[in-house]
Write a protein that holds these residues in place. Structure first.
Motif, short mmCIF file in Angstrom:
data_model
loop_
_atom_site.label_atom_id
_atom_site.label_comp_id
_atom_site.label_asym_id
_atom_site.label_seq_id
_atom_site.Cartn_x
_atom_site.Cartn_y
_atom_site.Cartn_z
N SER A 21 -16.88 -13.76 33.08
CA SER A 21 -18.26 -13.55 32.60
C SER A 21 -18.47 -14.70 31.68
O SER A 21 -17.66 -15.50 31.17
CB SER A 21 -18.41 -12.40 31.79
OG SER A 21 -18.02 -11.08 32.58
N THR A 23 -21.74 -16.03 29.05
CA THR A 23 -23.04 -15.74 28.68
C THR A 23 -23.80 -16.77 28.03
O THR A 23 -23.14 -17.42 27.34
CB THR A 23 -22.95 -14.30 27.72
OG1 THR A 23 -22.63 -13.31 28.47
CG2 THR A 23 -24.33 -13.98 27.33
N LYS A 75 -29.69 -10.45 31.69
CA LYS A 75 -28.42 -10.46 30.42
C LYS A 75 -27.90 -12.21 30.31
O LYS A 75 -26.91 -12.27 29.51
CB LYS A 75 -27.25 -9.77 30.87
CG LYS A 75 -27.53 -8.25 30.90
CD LYS A 75 -26.28 -7.44 31.37
CE LYS A 75 -26.60 -5.81 31.19
NZ LYS A 75 -25.47 -5.14 31.90
N THR A 77 -26.29 -14.00 32.09
CA THR A 77 -24.78 -14.12 32.21
C THR A 77 -24.67 -14.27 33.81
O THR A 77 -25.49 -13.72 34.62
CB THR A 77 -24.21 -12.47 31.95
OG1 THR A 77 -24.30 -12.32 30.57
CG2 THR A 77 -22.62 -12.60 32.19
#
Length: 111
Positions: A21, A23, A75, A77
């Motif tokens: 991930s 972000t 998000k 992300t």
């Protein structure tokens, strides 16, 4: 400024899976391209995958069919789902967007 923070790296056996991930902070995420790159010690930093604001994707030949890039604009992300991992996938994986790099996350694939 833009800050990118990667997570999800680790140690996995060949044939296993990991999901990375990344972000992003700041504005403009939804309008910009995002990508993943990887680098082995003493080697080049190589392109892995990218995704546009509209969801169009592109992959390195070496990972196509095994890795999937996606994004969640709500998000801020971007994800990299990595399946059927090989020892050659071992590297530090970096997120890139809007001219900035994340700090990287280590992926190690054992034989």
């Amino acid at each position: 400024q833009v800050q990118l923070v990667e997570s999800g790296g680790g140690l996995v056996q060949a044939g296993g899976s990991l999901r990375l991930s990344c972000t992003a902070s700041g504005s403009g995420f939804s309008d910009n391209l995002m990508g993943w790159y990887r680098q082995r010690p003493g080697a080049q930093r190589d392109f892995v995958a990218r995704i546009s604001s509209g969801g169009s994707t592109n992959y390195a030949v070496s990972v196509k069919g095994r890795f999937t890039i996606s994004r969640d604009n709500a998000k801020n992300t971007v994800y990299l789902q990595m399946n059927a991992l090989k020892p050659d996938d071992t590297a530090v994986y970096y997120c890139w967007s809007m001219g900035f790099w994340g700090q990287g996350t280590q992926v190690t694939v054992s034989s």
